[in-house]
Design a protein around this motif. Structure first.
Motif, mmCIF file in Angstrom:
data_model
loop_
_atom_site.group_PDB
_atom_site.id
_atom_site.type_symbol
_atom_site.label_atom_id
_atom_site.label_comp_id
_atom_site.label_asym_id
_atom_site.label_seq_id
_atom_site.Cartn_x
_atom_site.Cartn_y
_atom_site.Cartn_z
ATOM 1 N N VAL A 132 0.848 -1.191 0.000
ATOM 2 C CA VAL A 132 0.000 0.000 0.000
ATOM 3 C C VAL A 132 0.884 1.241 0.000
ATOM 4 O O VAL A 132 1.702 1.435 0.905
ATOM 5 C CB VAL A 132 -0.922 0.031 1.239
ATOM 6 N N ILE A 133 0.739 2.095 -1.016
ATOM 7 C CA ILE A 133 1.509 3.336 -1.054
ATOM 8 C C ILE A 133 0.569 4.521 -1.281
ATOM 9 O O ILE A 133 -0.442 4.401 -1.967
ATOM 10 C CB ILE A 133 2.596 3.330 -2.151
ATOM 11 N N PRO A 134 0.889 5.675 -0.682
ATOM 12 C CA PRO A 134 0.094 6.884 -0.953
ATOM 13 C C PRO A 134 0.444 7.429 -2.326
ATOM 14 O O PRO A 134 1.614 7.453 -2.717
ATOM 15 C CB PRO A 134 0.535 7.845 0.159
ATOM 16 N N LEU A 135 -0.569 7.839 -3.066
ATOM 17 C CA LEU A 135 -0.323 8.428 -4.380
ATOM 18 C C LEU A 135 -0.048 9.910 -4.178
ATOM 19 O O LEU A 135 -0.961 10.725 -4.056
ATOM 20 C CB LEU A 135 -1.536 8.216 -5.297
ATOM 21 N N ILE A 136 1.227 10.248 -4.115
ATOM 22 C CA ILE A 136 1.649 11.596 -3.741
ATOM 23 C C ILE A 136 1.366 12.568 -4.884
ATOM 24 O O ILE A 136 1.698 12.311 -6.043
ATOM 25 C CB ILE A 136 3.143 11.587 -3.361
ATOM 26 N N ASP A 137 0.718 13.701 -4.521
ATOM 27 C CA ASP A 137 0.268 14.663 -5.528
ATOM 28 C C ASP A 137 1.414 15.329 -6.267
ATOM 29 O O ASP A 137 1.283 15.703 -7.430
ATOM 30 C CB ASP A 137 -0.592 15.749 -4.866
ATOM 31 N N GLU A 138 2.549 15.525 -5.586
ATOM 32 C CA GLU A 138 3.676 16.225 -6.194
ATOM 33 C C GLU A 138 4.926 15.353 -6.163
ATOM 34 O O GLU A 138 5.923 15.678 -5.510
ATOM 35 C CB GLU A 138 3.927 17.547 -5.471
ATOM 36 N N PRO A 139 4.895 14.220 -6.882
ATOM 37 C CA PRO A 139 6.060 13.328 -6.859
ATOM 38 C C PRO A 139 7.280 13.928 -7.521
ATOM 39 O O PRO A 139 8.371 13.395 -7.398
ATOM 40 C CB PRO A 139 5.561 12.098 -7.634
ATOM 41 N N ASP A 140 7.101 15.073 -8.227
ATOM 42 C CA ASP A 140 8.260 15.700 -8.872
ATOM 43 C C ASP A 140 9.241 16.257 -7.854
ATOM 44 O O ASP A 140 10.359 16.654 -8.200
ATOM 45 C CB ASP A 140 7.800 16.817 -9.822
ATOM 46 N N GLN A 196 -0.206 7.886 -21.506
ATOM 47 C CA GLN A 196 -0.951 7.894 -20.242
ATOM 48 C C GLN A 196 -0.402 6.837 -19.290
ATOM 49 O O GLN A 196 -0.237 7.083 -18.086
ATOM 50 C CB GLN A 196 -2.431 7.634 -20.502
ATOM 51 N N ASN A 197 -0.136 5.658 -19.826
ATOM 52 C CA ASN A 197 0.400 4.584 -18.991
ATOM 53 C C ASN A 197 1.760 4.947 -18.408
ATOM 54 O O ASN A 197 2.052 4.672 -17.245
ATOM 55 C CB ASN A 197 0.519 3.298 -19.810
ATOM 56 N N LYS A 198 2.614 5.569 -19.223
ATOM 57 C CA LYS A 198 3.940 5.943 -18.747
ATOM 58 C C LYS A 198 3.841 7.004 -17.661
ATOM 59 O O LYS A 198 4.531 6.929 -16.641
ATOM 60 C CB LYS A 198 4.787 6.458 -19.915
ATOM 61 N N ASP A 199 2.957 8.003 -17.850
ATOM 62 C CA ASP A 199 2.790 9.056 -16.846
ATOM 63 C C ASP A 199 2.286 8.477 -15.526
ATOM 64 O O ASP A 199 2.766 8.847 -14.448
ATOM 65 C CB ASP A 199 1.813 10.118 -17.348
ATOM 66 N N THR A 200 1.315 7.568 -15.607
ATOM 67 C CA THR A 200 0.771 6.948 -14.399
ATOM 68 C C THR A 200 1.830 6.115 -13.696
ATOM 69 O O THR A 200 1.982 6.174 -12.466
ATOM 70 C CB THR A 200 -0.441 6.056 -14.743
ATOM 71 N N ALA A 201 2.593 5.334 -14.476
ATOM 72 C CA ALA A 201 3.639 4.488 -13.902
ATOM 73 C C ALA A 201 4.715 5.330 -13.226
ATOM 74 O O ALA A 201 5.202 4.988 -12.141
ATOM 75 C CB ALA A 201 4.258 3.604 -14.982
ATOM 76 N N MET A 202 5.075 6.460 -13.830
ATOM 77 C CA MET A 202 6.091 7.329 -13.232
ATOM 78 C C MET A 202 5.590 7.943 -11.924
ATOM 79 O O MET A 202 6.338 8.036 -10.944
ATOM 80 C CB MET A 202 6.479 8.440 -14.214
ATOM 81 N N GLN A 203 4.324 8.351 -11.902
ATOM 82 C CA GLN A 203 3.782 8.934 -10.672
ATOM 83 C C GLN A 203 3.789 7.908 -9.539
ATOM 84 O O GLN A 203 4.149 8.209 -8.404
ATOM 85 C CB GLN A 203 2.359 9.447 -10.889
ATOM 86 N N ILE A 204 3.415 6.672 -9.866
ATOM 87 C CA ILE A 204 3.401 5.614 -8.847
ATOM 88 C C ILE A 204 4.824 5.296 -8.390
ATOM 89 O O ILE A 204 5.083 5.140 -7.192
ATOM 90 C CB ILE A 204 2.705 4.357 -9.389
ATOM 91 N N LEU A 205 5.768 5.207 -9.333
ATOM 92 C CA LEU A 205 7.152 4.919 -8.973
ATOM 93 C C LEU A 205 7.714 6.011 -8.065
ATOM 94 O O LEU A 205 8.340 5.722 -7.034
ATOM 95 C CB LEU A 205 8.006 4.798 -10.236
ATOM 96 N N LEU A 206 7.488 7.263 -8.417
ATOM 97 C CA LEU A 206 8.011 8.367 -7.618
ATOM 98 C C LEU A 206 7.335 8.416 -6.247
ATOM 99 O O LEU A 206 7.976 8.742 -5.246
ATOM 100 C CB LEU A 206 7.831 9.685 -8.373
ATOM 101 N N SER A 207 6.047 8.093 -6.192
ATOM 102 C CA SER A 207 5.349 8.021 -4.905
ATOM 103 C C SER A 207 5.947 6.933 -4.032
ATOM 104 O O SER A 207 6.161 7.114 -2.829
ATOM 105 C CB SER A 207 3.854 7.744 -5.123
ATOM 106 N N ARG A 208 6.232 5.785 -4.659
ATOM 107 C CA ARG A 208 6.819 4.670 -3.908
ATOM 108 C C ARG A 208 8.214 5.031 -3.387
ATOM 109 O O ARG A 208 8.567 4.727 -2.241
ATOM 110 C CB ARG A 208 6.896 3.435 -4.819
ATOM 111 N N LEU A 209 8.996 5.707 -4.213
ATOM 112 C CA LEU A 209 10.342 6.107 -3.798
ATOM 113 C C LEU A 209 10.287 7.159 -2.691
ATOM 114 O O LEU A 209 11.090 7.129 -1.751
ATOM 115 C CB LEU A 209 11.129 6.635 -4.995
#
Length: 363
Positions: A217-225, A277-290
């Motif tokens: 379970v990870i939070p989907l962080i709004d500003e993963p940048d 769209q898939n790449k953007d979603t995957a990057m947001q999830i990866l950055l949230s996880r990190l």
């Protein structure tokens, strides 16, 4: 004398409320709310529609989490002044004080969600562990459990990625759960290995089988940048989507898998029709996880991170679900148990979530 005693009780409650507002960081939230309100007065506010929507959503969340506390503090301040004066009706003031006490008891539940990400949306992933086909079937049972829980709570669940098992069940699956309060704050109780004991439907002798699945379970962080990542640390693969999703998904190379090489974290998305769209979603999830991993490990740099290493097998479980030779669900962390696993597997998770939250607050 009665008013003097009441005045003392009011001061004690005020101290408790102020301690709670400090823990919930109400003052910084009010400052952020004021900043957003000023920003929204700008004539160019809606020129960036995506940013404006995020700001409007944040404003709503901040109002929801602060207004009641501000009102309670104001009420207690007024009561404290009236009781201190000594010439007001004690019965009437006592009734108002009891109302404030009741409101505080209700608001105290907010203290369970004082974490920095507790009010964030969630990506919940399930991975089949030790147990072969039974484990893959168990992973699918858990998927249904969380989807049913989301439905009962009025939340939205969206399938992001699914890898089906060879014979039955699923090898892995990821869900986005959104449109509600304290989603991560509640679902973080589910993070870990889940163990199932039952008579196996997948062997001829119908023997008792133990299966494992890991829930992440990870939070989907709004500003993963805010997480700075080296592009050289990423391996990006594009492949053909499979399973549900419509004709377009099934016939185009739209699925995306991103691997963060230093930690070994992998995120795969295939639910959108567009590869972008898939790449953007995957990057947001990866950055949230990190970002979450960085906070958990108190690392100053991403290069200092160690990848998650809890395996879905015996000894690591947070909860046991026993369907044979007796019926019992028991959480190994809190000791909370239920003799009705059917209810739990149909999404009846709140008693376990509440027990976890109470345990972690020392209630």
């Amino acid at each position: 004398m009665a008013l003097a005693d009441l005045h003392k009780e009011i001061l004690e409650l005020q101290a408790q409320v102020k301690a709670a507002t400090n823990k919930l960081e109400i003052e910084p939230k009010l400052a952020e709310l004021k900043s957003i309100e000023l920003d929204m007065q700008s004539p160019n506010f809606w020129s960036d529609n995506e940013r404006a929507q995020k700001q409007a959503k944040q404003k709503s969340l901040l109002e929801e989490s602060t207004i009641a506390w501000v009102g309670l503090l104001s009420s207690l301040s007024t009561l404290e002044t009236l009781a201190k004066e000594g010439d007001n009706d004690e019965t009437e003031l006592r009734q108002l004080f009891e109302q404030d006490q009741a409101q505080f008891e209700s608001l105290k539940l907010e203290l369970r969600f004082a974490g920095p990400y507790d009010n964030f949306e969630v990506v919940l992933s399930i991975f089949a562990g030790a147990g072969g086909t039974d484990a893959q079937d168990w992973a699918e049972m858990l998927l249904r459990m969380y989807v049913r829980w989301a439905e009962k709570e009025g939340l939205k669940s969206e399938l992001l990625e699914e890898s089906r098992g060879d014979e039955a069940g699923i090898k892995s699956v990821s869900l986005k759960i959104s449109n509600g309060k304290h989603i991560f704050g509640r679902l973080k109780a589910e993070h870990g290995v889940h163990r199932l004991v039952r008579l196996s439907p997948f062997n001829a002798d119908n023997l008792r089988q133990t299966s494992f699945a890991k829930v992440d379970v990870i939070p989907l962080i709004d500003e993963p940048d805010k997480v700075q990542i080296n592009p050289d640390d990423l391996k990006i693969d594009v492949y053909r989507s499979g399973g549900k999703g419509g004709q377009s998904v099934n016939t185009t190379d739209s699925a995306v898998r991103i691997t963060h090489l230093p930690t070994g974290i992998v995120v795969a998305i295939q639910n959108e029709r567009s590869q972008i769209q898939n790449k953007d979603t995957a990057m947001q999830i990866l950055l949230s996880r990190l970002a979450q991993l960085q906070a958990e490990q108190h690392a100053e740099k991403l290069s200092d991170l160690k990848g998650p290493n809890v395996s879905a097998e015996w000894g690591n479980q947070i909860r046991n679900y026993v369907l044979h030779p007796y019926k019992l669900v028991k959480d190994t962390r809190t000791g909370h148990e239920s003799s009705d696993p059917d209810k739990v597997l149909d999404g009846g998770l709140n008693e376990f979530i509440d027990a976890y939250l109470a345990e972690n607050l020392g209630e």
